[in-house]
Design a protein around this motif. Structure first.
Motif, mmCIF file in Angstrom:
data_model
loop_
_atom_site.group_PDB
_atom_site.id
_atom_site.type_symbol
_atom_site.label_atom_id
_atom_site.label_comp_id
_atom_site.label_asym_id
_atom_site.label_seq_id
_atom_site.Cartn_x
_atom_site.Cartn_y
_atom_site.Cartn_z
ATOM 1 N N THR A 39 25.226 32.445 -28.157
ATOM 2 C CA THR A 39 24.964 32.097 -27.047
ATOM 3 C C THR A 39 26.110 32.102 -26.156
ATOM 4 O O THR A 39 25.991 31.780 -24.656
ATOM 5 C CB THR A 39 24.318 30.491 -26.869
ATOM 6 O OG1 THR A 39 25.482 29.757 -27.587
ATOM 7 C CG2 THR A 39 23.072 30.331 -27.643
ATOM 8 N N THR A 41 28.756 30.443 -26.163
ATOM 9 C CA THR A 41 29.193 29.174 -25.808
ATOM 10 C C THR A 41 30.369 28.549 -26.702
ATOM 11 O O THR A 41 30.381 28.384 -27.665
ATOM 12 C CB THR A 41 28.004 27.870 -25.972
ATOM 13 O OG1 THR A 41 26.874 28.429 -25.402
ATOM 14 C CG2 THR A 41 28.315 26.671 -25.655
ATOM 15 N N VAL A 69 25.602 24.479 -20.785
ATOM 16 C CA VAL A 69 24.906 25.160 -22.005
ATOM 17 C C VAL A 69 23.976 26.106 -21.218
ATOM 18 O O VAL A 69 23.375 25.864 -20.239
ATOM 19 C CB VAL A 69 24.420 24.467 -23.016
ATOM 20 C CG1 VAL A 69 25.450 23.794 -23.853
ATOM 21 C CG2 VAL A 69 23.171 23.483 -22.488
ATOM 22 N N PRO A 70 23.620 27.258 -22.008
ATOM 23 C CA PRO A 70 22.620 28.359 -21.367
ATOM 24 C C PRO A 70 21.331 27.871 -21.126
ATOM 25 O O PRO A 70 20.771 28.009 -20.174
ATOM 26 C CB PRO A 70 22.461 29.507 -22.323
ATOM 27 C CG PRO A 70 23.707 29.182 -23.458
ATOM 28 C CD PRO A 70 24.165 27.847 -23.319
ATOM 29 N N SER A 71 20.903 26.903 -21.895
ATOM 30 C CA SER A 71 19.633 26.363 -21.395
ATOM 31 C C SER A 71 19.606 25.277 -20.094
ATOM 32 O O SER A 71 18.526 25.221 -19.574
ATOM 33 C CB SER A 71 19.160 25.207 -22.552
ATOM 34 O OG SER A 71 20.033 24.149 -22.686
ATOM 35 N N ASP A 72 20.976 24.982 -19.478
ATOM 36 C CA ASP A 72 20.943 24.352 -18.226
ATOM 37 C C ASP A 72 20.903 25.262 -17.003
ATOM 38 O O ASP A 72 20.882 24.828 -15.967
ATOM 39 C CB ASP A 72 22.534 23.515 -18.380
ATOM 40 C CG ASP A 72 22.482 22.370 -19.180
ATOM 41 O OD1 ASP A 72 21.194 21.862 -19.856
ATOM 42 O OD2 ASP A 72 23.569 22.006 -19.572
ATOM 43 N N SER A 73 21.046 26.498 -17.364
ATOM 44 C CA SER A 73 21.223 27.313 -16.162
ATOM 45 C C SER A 73 19.820 27.523 -15.548
ATOM 46 O O SER A 73 18.724 27.490 -15.965
ATOM 47 C CB SER A 73 21.739 28.611 -16.818
ATOM 48 O OG SER A 73 20.799 29.407 -17.595
ATOM 49 N N LYS A 74 19.957 27.689 -14.304
ATOM 50 C CA LYS A 74 18.578 27.826 -13.548
ATOM 51 C C LYS A 74 17.614 28.841 -14.052
ATOM 52 O O LYS A 74 18.039 30.112 -14.450
ATOM 53 C CB LYS A 74 19.231 28.172 -12.155
ATOM 54 C CG LYS A 74 19.996 27.060 -11.641
ATOM 55 C CD LYS A 74 20.576 27.256 -10.111
ATOM 56 C CE LYS A 74 21.578 26.262 -9.596
ATOM 57 N NZ LYS A 74 21.930 26.759 -8.614
ATOM 58 N N GLN A 75 16.381 28.675 -14.129
ATOM 59 C CA GLN A 75 15.416 29.572 -14.484
ATOM 60 C C GLN A 75 15.474 30.781 -13.344
ATOM 61 O O GLN A 75 15.720 30.476 -12.209
ATOM 62 C CB GLN A 75 13.921 29.074 -14.505
ATOM 63 C CG GLN A 75 13.882 27.991 -15.464
ATOM 64 C CD GLN A 75 13.841 28.867 -16.916
ATOM 65 O OE1 GLN A 75 13.762 30.063 -17.011
ATOM 66 N NE2 GLN A 75 13.278 28.015 -17.959
ATOM 67 N N ASP A 87 30.969 24.119 -22.916
ATOM 68 C CA ASP A 87 30.288 22.667 -23.448
ATOM 69 C C ASP A 87 31.175 21.748 -23.897
ATOM 70 O O ASP A 87 31.553 21.720 -25.060
ATOM 71 C CB ASP A 87 28.999 22.957 -24.428
ATOM 72 C CG ASP A 87 28.088 21.790 -24.709
ATOM 73 O OD1 ASP A 87 28.435 20.659 -23.874
ATOM 74 O OD2 ASP A 87 27.692 21.783 -25.840
#
Length: 183
Positions: A39, A41, A69-75, A87
């Motif tokens: 990821t 990270t 973290v990558p899941s926090d980045s905007k869609q 992180d």
């Protein structure tokens, strides 16, 4: 005679060079860095600031850091492959210390709904935790930690609960207790 005083452009750091620098950082540092290559990270708790960590990576040309973290980045956001996710989390001690420092500098409890108060607190949290310690701040923080043992584990939840505990017990009462413990 013409002398070119302009700095030469650095070539962008390749992915292999960058990965090598990150892996060296995680292996050769006194800090508890962890790196997830899948990821991209880099994670740690407390310790050096993001800026200090980036400098330790020698300000890699052509790379950028995104805090989160990558899941926090905007869609739908196109994240370039030359991105490192950061992180950085904070221990209860660091969160409590930021509240103590806020009160010590502002002589009031922070309003966690105020953008300026939260900017100030996160400004404190962005600092290198390893740089400076003050006996009275550490002693008040210890006294506050004694009262905040079972609180939420996420930084924001802990910040809210610790702020409430600080208000309930009173900064001045903690200061008086702490002052008697330092030599």
């Amino acid at each position: 005679m013409l002398i070119n005083m302009l700095p030469k452009r650095r070539k962008p750091m390749s992915k292999e060079e960058f990965l090598s620098a990150v892996i060296d950082l995680t292996k050769n540092s006194n800090n508890e860095y962890s790196f997830d290559q899948a990821t991209m990270t880099l994670a740690w708790t407390d310790g050096p600031s993001v800026e200090t960590t980036w400098e330790r990576l020698q300000n890699p040309n052509g790379w950028k850091a995104i805090v989160g973290v990558p899941s926090d980045s905007k869609q739908g956001e196109n994240v370039p492959p030359s991105t490192l996710f950061i992180d950085r989390s904070f221990s209860p001690r660091t969160v409590c210390s930021s509240l103590v420092r806020f009160y010590g500098s502002k002589s009031r409890y922070p309003d966690l709904n105020s953008t300026s108060d939260m900017d100030y607190i996160y400004g404190i949290l962005r600092l290198d935790v390893t740089l400076e310690h003050f006996k009275i701040v550490d002693a008040i923080t210890n006294a506050l930690l004694e009262r905040t043992t079972k609180l939420p584990s996420d930084t924001q939840g802990y910040l809210e609960a610790a702020n409430l505990a600080l208000k309930e017990v009173g900064y001045e009462a903690l200061w008086a207790k702490a002052f008697n413990t330092i030599d």
